[in-house]
Design an enzyme around this catalytic site. Structure first.
Site, short mmCIF file in Angstrom:
data_model
loop_
_atom_site.label_atom_id
_atom_site.label_comp_id
_atom_site.label_asym_id
_atom_site.label_seq_id
_atom_site.Cartn_x
_atom_site.Cartn_y
_atom_site.Cartn_z
N SER A 1 0.82 -1.20 0.00
CA SER A 1 0.00 0.00 0.00
C SER A 1 0.87 1.26 0.00
O SER A 1 1.66 1.45 -0.91
CB SER A 1 -0.99 -0.05 1.17
OG SER A 1 -2.07 0.83 0.96
N LYS B 1 -21.28 18.67 6.55
CA LYS B 1 -20.34 18.63 7.67
C LYS B 1 -20.39 17.31 8.43
O LYS B 1 -19.36 16.82 8.89
CB LYS B 1 -20.60 19.81 8.62
CG LYS B 1 -19.59 19.92 9.72
CD LYS B 1 -18.20 20.17 9.17
CE LYS B 1 -17.17 20.29 10.28
NZ LYS B 1 -15.82 20.33 9.77
#
Length: 198
Positions: free
Chosen positions: A87, A139
């Site tokens: 990764s 949000k």
């Protein structure tokens, strides 16, 4: 000239104020600092990235990758995977002039992962209600106190796809190949044993 060995060990994060290698975390900020010092040192001819990491966060990786790729001009940089370069660790290793691995090593895992934890049913069983007070329509998008909405899921997938494209582009640039060579052959998230990766 001298060879400098830079440890790329443990989980990778962008910034790790006060983090030491003994904690099992390495910040790309610290790694880039070491790299810059080695590049600036005229007695250093080559740099070895000693890689043993499962990867880490996305933040800071493309910038650190660019630093490693640029450092190949004045210095020879070898990534030695001993024995895991997965990764984000592969993201950085792929920028070296050359990658070598132990026979039992695993490399690759070019992909991006995020998770959404929906704890709403558990909280309901416990009789706990959470009220999020916010400004800004998005949000609280993806908060763990309610199921992920289709709109939030689509936005999260868009973000993951965009980061994956950046990851693929950096790997392709580091290895000197086209993105469309990386994507179908080793760019879809699998870690490969060293002989297969070769």
């Amino acid at each position: 000239g001298a060879t400098v060995i830079l440890p790329v060990h443990g989980s990778l994060v962008h910034r790790g104020s006060g983090v030491t290698e003994s904690s099992g975390i390495l910040s790309t900020q610290k790694l880039v600092g070491w790299l810059r010092a080695a590049v600036a040192d005229e007695t250093v001819r080559s740099i070895v990235l000693d890689v043993n990491s499962p990867g880490g966060t996305v933040l800071g990786m493309t910038e650190a990758a660019a630093e490693i790729r640029a450092a190949r001009a004045p210095k020879t940089i070898v990534a030695h995977v001993n024995a895991l370069g997965a990764s984000a660790a592969y993201w950085l290793a792929s920028q070296a002039s050359k990658i070598v691995s132990t026979r039992s090593g695993l490399v690759g895992s070019i992909g991006v992962l995020t998770a959404h934890h929906d704890v709403s049913e558990r909280l309901e069983r416990l009789g706990v209600k959470v009220t999020l007070i916010h400004a800004g329509r998005f949000k609280v998008e993806g908060n763990p106190f309610e199921p992920l909405s289709p709109e939030a899921r689509a936005e999260t997938q868009r973000h993951v796809n965009a980061v994956h494209e950046t990851f693929l582009a950096d790997v392709a640039a580091g290895r000197g190949v086209d993105v469309e060579k990386v994507r179908p052959t080793y760019g879809e998230g699998r870690a490969l044993e060293a002989p297969r990766a070769l």
